[in-house]
Design a protein around this motif. Sequence first.
Motif, short mmCIF file in Angstrom:
data_model
loop_
_atom_site.label_atom_id
_atom_site.label_comp_id
_atom_site.label_asym_id
_atom_site.label_seq_id
_atom_site.Cartn_x
_atom_site.Cartn_y
_atom_site.Cartn_z
N TRP A 28 0.84 -1.20 0.00
CA TRP A 28 0.00 0.00 0.00
C TRP A 28 0.87 1.26 0.00
O TRP A 28 1.98 1.25 0.54
N LYS A 74 -2.43 0.37 -4.42
CA LYS A 74 -2.00 -0.97 -3.99
C LYS A 74 -1.25 -1.66 -5.11
O LYS A 74 -1.65 -1.61 -6.28
N SER A 81 0.72 -1.17 -10.28
CA SER A 81 -0.09 -0.84 -9.12
C SER A 81 -1.36 -0.15 -9.60
O SER A 81 -1.40 0.43 -10.69
#
Length: 464
Positions: A28, A74, A81
Amino acid sequence: MKHLNKLFVAMLMLAGLSSQAQDSNNPWALTFGVNAVDTRVSAASKLEDQLSQYFNANDNWNILPSVSFVNLSKHVGGNFSFGVTGSINKLTRYVLPRVGEGPYTVVNPGDINYYAVDGVINYSLMSLIKSKKIDPSIHVGGGYTWLGEESSAGTLNGGLGLTYWFSETVGLSVRSTYKQSFEDIREDMPSHMQHFAGLTFKFGGSDKDGDGIYDKDDACPEVAGLKQFNGCPDTDADGIEDSKDACPEVAGPAEFNGCPDTDGDGIADNVDACPEVAGLKAFNGCPDTDGDGVQDKDDKCKDVKGPKENAGCPWPDRDGDKVFDKDDRCPDVAGTVANNGCPEVTEEAIKRLNDYAKTILFDSGKATFKQQTYPVLQAIVAILKEYPNSNFSIEGHTDSDGKDATNQKLSEDRAAAVKNFLIENGIASSRLTSAGFGESKPIDTNKTKAGKANNRRVEVKLVK
């Protein structure tokens, strides 16, 4: 649009856009900072005009002097991502299309509130340039933008970004995104550029043992360890991880699987039965001081060589004839190896015996000894005792006077008398035999007195 501001504030708390290289360790990333909206690209009719004033922030950029965007993204695998962003701004500068070849005009459209929510797929180029600090990226995506309370439209987005990582989890990110509007009337929702600058924080990685190695890469996630051992410990710091170290709490070399060799005998302490004293591998590290093949703990004579059968002590040899007492049939009398430690009867000894035997005198016609014969018999006893492992035959002979039968019996009795005297004086009966031959084996003539005397005799012979 009345409740849009409240909705947007809530979205800012939950959403974000990726502009940095995330990974599976910290999947994250949260980025927040300021954004700038530039409407020049919509006003320009040529591509070169769209980009010519790219850095003209004073004239074209709309910036709020506060945190105006929040990004949450994420890592989804590889260099990719995915994230969303929420941003706010206020349009106080709006670039109008120019007329003819005239200049572009920048006007205030009325302090219009700007809101946007965008989703972006980001691809990091960091691995391609093989850098651990500089992280360029490209991204595509789409979103929805509101201008004031009347205008809104979806956009197709794409652009470039760059992050400089101060550490593994903290970086400075900048990004420029071109937003192509889907609204037919460009004045209601113009295509535009939006620029972002902010701090990025990666998070989400688990390191339960606190050794700086994330659990997913940590072969020993519950115990703090070292990077070179994939997070497993090396308690004794000998360069061998505990799982492969036979002595994990005591330092030792790799050749002994991490165990020490205190006594330096080439046998690791953990398998050394005598770890404090140098020894032999054959005895599990215990010593054999005298080198006789019997380790010291079992050796009753550890400083003198001896056979295992005698507990490491040498066999005794009382008579010093080099035949051990256990094999010596005459342990108290020196002999020869060939004769099992007993002395061998020499021809000289046989001659001496018979010289004495010739002087044995019996009473006439009897098997009894004359008195002067006893010292002779004792001398024979003494010689036989010198050869305790030898057997002898006592033979009796007579002259030809008298009957043959009488002479035969007399010779047998006289030989037996000598044998019995020897036995009575310490010679084992098993070593002696006796026989009589009467007048059958004369050594001289029976026609003279001297010859008859020679024929009346006792002989001692070695039995081999």
